[in-house]
Scaffold this motif. Structure first.
Motif, PDB file in Angstrom:
ATOM      1  N   GLY A   1    -101.286  76.186  10.754  1.00  0.00           N
ATOM      2  CA  GLY A   1    -100.047  76.059  11.511  1.00  0.00           C
ATOM      3  C   GLY A   1     -99.712  74.609  11.795  1.00  0.00           C
ATOM      4  O   GLY A   1     -98.551  74.185  11.691  1.00  0.00           O
ATOM      5  N   ALA A   2    -100.736  73.806  12.141  1.00  0.00           N
ATOM      6  CA  ALA A   2    -100.509  72.395  12.424  1.00  0.00           C
ATOM      7  C   ALA A   2    -100.050  71.656  11.177  1.00  0.00           C
ATOM      8  O   ALA A   2     -99.133  70.818  11.225  1.00  0.00           O
ATOM      9  CB  ALA A   2    -101.788  71.760  12.972  1.00  0.00           C
TER      10      ALA A   2
ATOM     11  N   ARG B   1     -96.398  72.595  10.422  1.00  0.00           N
ATOM     12  CA  ARG B   1     -95.469  71.908  11.326  1.00  0.00           C
ATOM     13  C   ARG B   1     -95.337  70.438  10.964  1.00  0.00           C
ATOM     14  O   ARG B   1     -94.245  69.863  10.979  1.00  0.00           O
ATOM     15  CB  ARG B   1     -95.941  72.056  12.776  1.00  0.00           C
ATOM     16  CG  ARG B   1     -95.761  73.441  13.356  1.00  0.00           C
ATOM     17  CD  ARG B   1     -96.044  73.449  14.845  1.00  0.00           C
ATOM     18  NE  ARG B   1     -97.420  73.087  15.154  1.00  0.00           N
ATOM     19  CZ  ARG B   1     -98.433  73.948  15.217  1.00  0.00           C
ATOM     20  NH1 ARG B   1     -98.205  75.233  14.971  1.00  0.00           N
ATOM     21  NH2 ARG B   1     -99.649  73.546  15.527  1.00  0.00           N
TER      22      ARG B   1
ATOM     23  N   ARG C   1     -93.184  70.047   7.869  1.00  0.00           N
ATOM     24  CA  ARG C   1     -91.769  70.296   8.170  1.00  0.00           C
ATOM     25  C   ARG C   1     -91.131  69.107   8.887  1.00  0.00           C
ATOM     26  O   ARG C   1     -89.938  68.860   8.751  1.00  0.00           O
ATOM     27  CB  ARG C   1     -91.635  71.559   9.022  1.00  0.00           C
ATOM     28  CG  ARG C   1     -91.867  72.854   8.250  1.00  0.00           C
ATOM     29  CD  ARG C   1     -91.911  74.040   9.198  1.00  0.00           C
ATOM     30  NE  ARG C   1     -92.026  75.301   8.461  1.00  0.00           N
ATOM     31  CZ  ARG C   1     -92.339  76.466   9.019  1.00  0.00           C
ATOM     32  NH1 ARG C   1     -92.566  76.518  10.332  1.00  0.00           N
ATOM     33  NH2 ARG C   1     -92.417  77.559   8.295  1.00  0.00           N
ATOM     34  N   ASP C   2     -91.944  68.369   9.666  1.00  0.00           N
ATOM     35  CA  ASP C   2     -91.424  67.225  10.403  1.00  0.00           C
ATOM     36  C   ASP C   2     -91.266  65.979   9.538  1.00  0.00           C
ATOM     37  O   ASP C   2     -90.674  64.995   9.973  1.00  0.00           O
ATOM     38  CB  ASP C   2     -92.338  66.894  11.587  1.00  0.00           C
ATOM     39  CG  ASP C   2     -92.167  67.866  12.743  1.00  0.00           C
ATOM     40  OD1 ASP C   2     -91.161  68.596  12.756  1.00  0.00           O
ATOM     41  OD2 ASP C   2     -93.042  67.889  13.626  1.00  0.00           O
TER      42      ASP C   2
ATOM     43  N   THR D   1    -101.477  79.047  20.573  1.00  0.00           N
ATOM     44  CA  THR D   1    -100.883  78.273  19.485  1.00  0.00           C
ATOM     45  C   THR D   1    -101.207  78.886  18.133  1.00  0.00           C
ATOM     46  O   THR D   1    -100.336  79.052  17.274  1.00  0.00           O
ATOM     47  CB  THR D   1    -101.387  76.815  19.535  1.00  0.00           C
ATOM     48  OG1 THR D   1    -101.061  76.241  20.801  1.00  0.00           O
ATOM     49  CG2 THR D   1    -100.773  75.986  18.427  1.00  0.00           C
TER      50      THR D   1
ATOM     51  N   SER E   1     -98.632  81.075  15.484  1.00  0.00           N
ATOM     52  CA  SER E   1     -98.401  80.643  14.104  1.00  0.00           C
ATOM     53  C   SER E   1     -98.626  81.768  13.106  1.00  0.00           C
ATOM     54  O   SER E   1     -98.114  81.722  11.983  1.00  0.00           O
ATOM     55  CB  SER E   1     -99.314  79.458  13.765  1.00  0.00           C
ATOM     56  OG  SER E   1    -100.649  79.866  13.513  1.00  0.00           O
TER      57      SER E   1
ATOM     58  N   ALA F   1     -92.126  77.843  20.289  1.00  0.00           N
ATOM     59  CA  ALA F   1     -92.733  78.629  19.210  1.00  0.00           C
ATOM     60  C   ALA F   1     -92.610  80.127  19.439  1.00  0.00           C
ATOM     61  O   ALA F   1     -93.106  80.919  18.625  1.00  0.00           O
ATOM     62  CB  ALA F   1     -94.204  78.249  19.067  1.00  0.00           C
TER      63      ALA F   1
ATOM     64  N   ASP G   1    -100.075  72.276  19.904  1.00  0.00           N
ATOM     65  CA  ASP G   1     -98.909  71.546  19.405  1.00  0.00           C
ATOM     66  C   ASP G   1     -98.024  71.265  20.619  1.00  0.00           C
ATOM     67  O   ASP G   1     -97.397  72.188  21.150  1.00  0.00           O
ATOM     68  CB  ASP G   1     -98.138  72.394  18.383  1.00  0.00           C
ATOM     69  CG  ASP G   1     -96.812  71.747  17.989  1.00  0.00           C
ATOM     70  OD1 ASP G   1     -96.756  70.495  17.969  1.00  0.00           O
ATOM     71  OD2 ASP G   1     -95.850  72.492  17.725  1.00  0.00           O
TER      72      ASP G   1
ATOM     73  N   SER H   1     -92.673  60.767  11.777  1.00  0.00           N
ATOM     74  CA  SER H   1     -91.669  61.820  11.857  1.00  0.00           C
ATOM     75  C   SER H   1     -90.427  61.278  12.546  1.00  0.00           C
ATOM     76  O   SER H   1     -90.525  60.478  13.485  1.00  0.00           O
ATOM     77  CB  SER H   1     -92.200  63.030  12.641  1.00  0.00           C
ATOM     78  OG  SER H   1     -91.167  63.921  12.971  1.00  0.00           O
TER      79      SER H   1
END
Length: 465
Positions: free
Chosen positions: A58-59, A62, A65-66, A186, A190, A222, A357, A394
């Motif tokens: 998940g980290a 993310r 995506r950033d 978290t 995800s 989230a 996150d 980012s």
């Protein structure tokens, strides 16, 4: 009964017990370690290692995506994450850890150990082990189940079930607002699980307030239902649904319930009563990890309630193994503050990363703790998004760094970082605190450009104003 004698008997073969044993062997002692579960302990199979694997995908998604131009879409491949988790925990097989023990010259006895007399441990009521010099209790801690009506009957998860899961539930309600609760919220969010967090106070209550606030905001973004300031009054299970009744009269229903409200020492059945200590209690030790009032009994790691973290337990273990060997051989003991044979850093320089996150990385004192200790506090806050390294990381980087300065001494006593990838900033702050490096000297520790580490320069500029 079968009997055997060793210089040191270690009860518990988690990372802490392994390190006590290893250091003592290196110091020339004969050592046996007794374990009733898996060699490698909680961290290897149900905590630190598997939980970070559950969080990693998940980290990474993310982060991608950033990054402008990465063009990443899609979702976490849960099946692949669980396969990697199984690899990390070796399918809950400890053969590799046992091989390491053998290679280190440490004898392993499997079974449940109880102290049954002075320097004496009995395993499963059948085998008696006697120590020439010391016994070390390294049995760790377990999840604490609060006294909530119906909770036990509802078959709650603890961190063990949550990290060893085979199928992700449709929904999960988490009791607690600490590190375990926030990290697992978290991870499960995800995976597409509908998560509700119920906390009696704010999240990450022992840290700087802005850390918990930022994590709560991110969890809500989230899709996690975060409720703070609420009390669970009753828990009921009906078939595949668990319902939690709250103090305000509302109810929360989910497929499973995870309890993450704290830890309790695993000392209930290790024979503490045989040496005049209270079974099931935390064990009071001095800085050499020797139990107060005893010449031969040591306790190391979570059971001391000093710092319930694997890395701090291993730090204690190094000191304990070395000092046990030194005392056994009549070597001078270095038990002055910051000496080789003590765990001084557990008092005011404990580092911890919460892999949420955003990440939260902290060491030393918070502002509130420093003021309570009577320190002349100066707080240095900096927006990490203003650092050049953050802008290359980012376009949406959002983070905060806080330094707590002891104005009388001109040294750092605490630091908290919140933001993406801030964990790697933490060790430099830990070194500055432990080394009591004057801030004036830190001007000459030039941070590379462009990195997040440039925040050190910004802190110093603010300090000089």
């Amino acid at each position: 009964m079968d009997t055997a004698e060793f210089d040191l008997i270690v009860i518990g073969a988690g990372p802490v017990g392994e390190n006590v044993a290893d250091r003592a062997v290196q110091g020339g002692l004969s050592v046996v370690i007794v374990e009733s579960e898996l060699v490698g302990g909680e961290c290897s199979y149900w905590a630190c290692m598997p939980s970070k694997v559950l969080l990693r995908a998940g980290a990474a998604l993310r982060g991608a995506r950033d990054a402008p131009g990465a063009g990443v879409a899609g979702a976490v491949d849960v099946a692949a994450v669980l396969r990697r988790r199984d690899e990390i925990v070796h399918d809950w097989n400890d053969a590799g850890q046992v091989e390491w023990l053998q290679g280190a010259g440490i004898e392993l006895v499997r079974g449940h150990a109880r102290i049954t007399g002075e320097r004496e441990v009995t395993v499963d009521g059948e085998r008696v082990l006697r120590a020439r010099h010391a016994v070390a209790v390294c049995t760790g801690s377990a999840a604490l189940l609060p006294d909530i009506p119906g909770l036990v009957d509802a078959a709650p998860w603890t961190s063990r079930e949550a990290t060893a899961v085979r199928e992700i539930p449709e929904s999960l309600v988490i009791l607690g607002g600490g590190v375990v609760a926030c990290e697992l919220a978290t991870a499960y969010a995800s995976f597409g699980c509908a998560v509700t967090v119920l906390a009696r106070s704010r999240l990450l209550g022992g840290m700087e307030p802005f850390a918990g606030d930022r994590v709560a905001t991110a969890l809500r973004t989230a899709g996690v239902d975060v409720r703070t300031g609420v009390d669970a009054q009753r828990v009921t299970r009906s078939g595949s649904r668990v319902t939690v009744e709250l103090g305000d009269g509302t109810r929360v229903a989910a497929s499973e319930i995870l309890v993450a409200t704290g830890r309790t020492p695993r000392t209930g059945d290790v024979g503490l009563d045989a040496v005049g200590l209270e079974p099931g209690a935390w064990i009071d030790v001095d800085d050499t990890m020797r139990v107060r009032g005893s010449e031969w009994l040591y306790a190391v790691g979570d059971v001391t309630h000093r710092a319930l973290l694997t890395h701090q337990g291993k730090y204690q273990a190094r000191a304990a193994g070395d000092v046990i060997a030194a005392r056994a051989q009549g070597v001078a003991v270095d038990d002055a503050p910051w000496g080789r044979h003590v765990a001084t850093a557990d008092h005011a320089a404990v580092p911890q990363v919460t892999f949420t996150d955003p990440e939260v990385a902290s060491v030393g004192l918070t502002e509130a703790a420093a003021r309570k200790a009577g320190i002349a506090v100066r707080v240095l806050d900096y927006n990490l998004s203003w650092v050049a390294g953050a802008s290359t990381h980012s376009a949406r980087y959002d983070g905060t760094a806080r330094a707590i300065v002891d104005e009388d001494r001109g040294v750092l006593v605490g630091a908290t970082f919140v933001g993406p990838d801030v964990a790697e900033l933490l060790h430099s702050a830990t070194i500055a605190i432990v080394g009591e490096v004057p801030l004036r000297r830190l001007w000459h520790a030039v941070p590379p450009y462009p990195t997040l580490s440039e925040v050190w320069l910004r802190w110093l500029e603010e300090y000089d104003r």
